[in-house]
Design an enzyme around this catalytic site. Structure first.
Site, PDB file in Angstrom:
ATOM      1  N   VAL A  77      -2.377   5.642   4.805  1.00  0.00           N
ATOM      2  CA  VAL A  77      -3.045   4.984   3.687  1.00  0.00           C
ATOM      3  C   VAL A  77      -4.448   5.572   3.565  1.00  0.00           C
ATOM      4  CG1 VAL A  77      -3.850   2.748   2.831  1.00  0.00           C
ATOM      5  CG2 VAL A  77      -1.742   2.885   4.191  1.00  0.00           C
ATOM      6  N   CYS A  78      -4.806   5.994   2.371  1.00  0.00           N
ATOM      7  CA  CYS A  78      -6.136   6.582   2.157  1.00  0.00           C
ATOM      8  C   CYS A  78      -7.226   5.536   2.370  1.00  0.00           C
ATOM      9  CB  CYS A  78      -6.258   7.150   0.750  1.00  0.00           C
ATOM     10  SG  CYS A  78      -7.954   7.621   0.339  1.00  0.00           S
ATOM     11  N   VAL A  79      -8.160   5.839   3.241  1.00  0.00           N
ATOM     12  CA  VAL A  79      -9.192   4.856   3.602  1.00  0.00           C
ATOM     13  C   VAL A  79     -10.090   4.490   2.418  1.00  0.00           C
ATOM     14  CG1 VAL A  79     -10.763   6.638   4.542  1.00  0.00           C
ATOM     15  CG2 VAL A  79     -11.015   4.252   5.246  1.00  0.00           C
ATOM     16  N   ALA A  82      -8.153   2.458  -0.025  1.00  0.00           N
ATOM     17  CA  ALA A  82      -7.811   1.176   0.602  1.00  0.00           C
ATOM     18  C   ALA A  82      -9.006   0.221   0.589  1.00  0.00           C
ATOM     19  CB  ALA A  82      -7.331   1.400   2.034  1.00  0.00           C
TER      20      ALA A  82
END
Lengths: 119, 123, 97
Positions: A77-79, A82
């Site tokens: 998941v892209c920080v 997110a």
């Protein structure tokens, strides 16, 4: 063949996450390796364990978690995406990990193909 | 990093800015890709050419104007920017209306550019 | 190149935009709402496909929408396994989102 996947939409609103999951199942059954599934844009919403659909609907988040567990698929998941959308370690579902956008670029480099699902 | 592997990346921008997040978050991927020493190109086709218009002013919609970032790409060694002539013409946009230098390609040249890539990511 | 399109041609221009840049030897796969473009009643957009471009539609999406009986001529229906095979057969994939 190593295949990287990019999911750009959240669960339920659009078919993108369903299509991506079906594709991954079929690719693995055909003997390919899903090198990574990267969740970006609203796609990060596929990773919240707070998801609780009605009994008669598919559980999109748990389905991804099961894919990670059964086939050792790396769900990233892209920080930045997110944090924008309130997805943090505390509400992250099993099998997902939060990391940087570099993981998407790396996936595109390492995989033989990158397939994008979105809207 | 994936040492030793250089791929040809083409980021295809097809959406106008602000109405959705794709242009902004797409640009973030482009910036990250610069750190991987890949052969990166950007294509602006269809409504994507609107991303490059001069004079964007987002004050009244309360969103960040990210258009100056296109000018900063050069500093990241991302210098291959292409816009499609047919897309510009169909929207009444002249090359002089754009905020950054791009190479204008005809549709057939653009199709050829897409065809020589290793990775094509559309936003 | 495998082009993937997921929008109805009645709603968005993604399929027309894709076909305008598709070249001989490429494949176009219609999934999700784009499957309507593979039916006899809505085949006008696909008629613009350049020569030498092969056309595919994802049959699970066609069936889900009650359109399985309306597949237009010249389009090959594939399942998810066929989708995977197309990805493997073409050197790169471009999604027209």
């Amino acid at each position: 063949m190593k295949i990287g996947i990019l999911v750009n939409e959240g669960p339920y609103q659009r078919q993108s996450s369903d299509s991506a999951w079906q594709f991954c199942q079929a690719a693995i059954a055909a003997g390919h390796e899903i090198q990574r599934v990267f969740f970006y844009h609203d796609g990060v919403n596929n990773a919240t364990k707070l998801t609780d659909p009605p009994q008669d609907d598919r559980h999109i988040v748990n389905r991804w978690s099961a894919l990670a567990q059964e086939h050792k698929v790396d769900l990233v998941v892209c920080v930045a995406a997110a944090l924008r959308r309130g997805i943090v370690e505390e509400n992250l579902a099993k099998g997902f990990r939060i990391s940087g956008l570099g993981q998407l670029v790396e996936s595109a480099i390492q995989a033989d193909r990158l397939v994008v699902f979105g809207d | 990093m994936s040492e030793g592997v250089t791929k040809k990346f083409l980021f295809v921008n097809r959406k106008a800015p602000y109405g959705s997040v794709y242009a902004l978050e797409g640009l973030e991927v482009v910036l990250i890709s610069a750190a991987f020493d890949q052969d990166v190109s950007l294509a602006f086709i269809d409504d994507g050419v609107y991303q490059l218009l001069r004079g964007q002013d987002t004050k009244a919609i309360g969103m960040k104007n990210f258009s100056p970032t296109y000018r900063a790409l050069e500093g990241y060694d991302i210098e291959k920017l292409y816009a499609e002539r047919e897309s510009l013409e169909a929207r009444g946009v002249a090359e002089g209306d754009l905020l950054v230098d791009v190479k204008v390609l005809g549709r057939e040249e653009m199709a050829a550019l897409m065809d020589e890539q290793d990775v094509v990511i559309g936003f | 190149m495998l082009h993937i399109v997921n929008k109805s041609p009645h709603e968005r221009s993604a399929l027309a935009d894709c076909l305008a840049r598709a070249r001989a030897g490429h494949a176009v796969l219609l999934i999700e709402d784009a499957v309507v473009a593979a039916t006899r009643g809505s085949a006008a957009t696909l008629a613009a496909a350049p020569a030498g471009v092969s056309l595919y539609v994802l049959s699970p999406d066609l069936q889900a929408r009650g359109l399985a009986g309306q597949l237009a001529e010249g389009i090959t229906a594939v399942d998810y396994r066929g989708f995977v095979d197309l990805v493997a057969a073409q050197p790169r994939v471009q999604s027209w989102l």
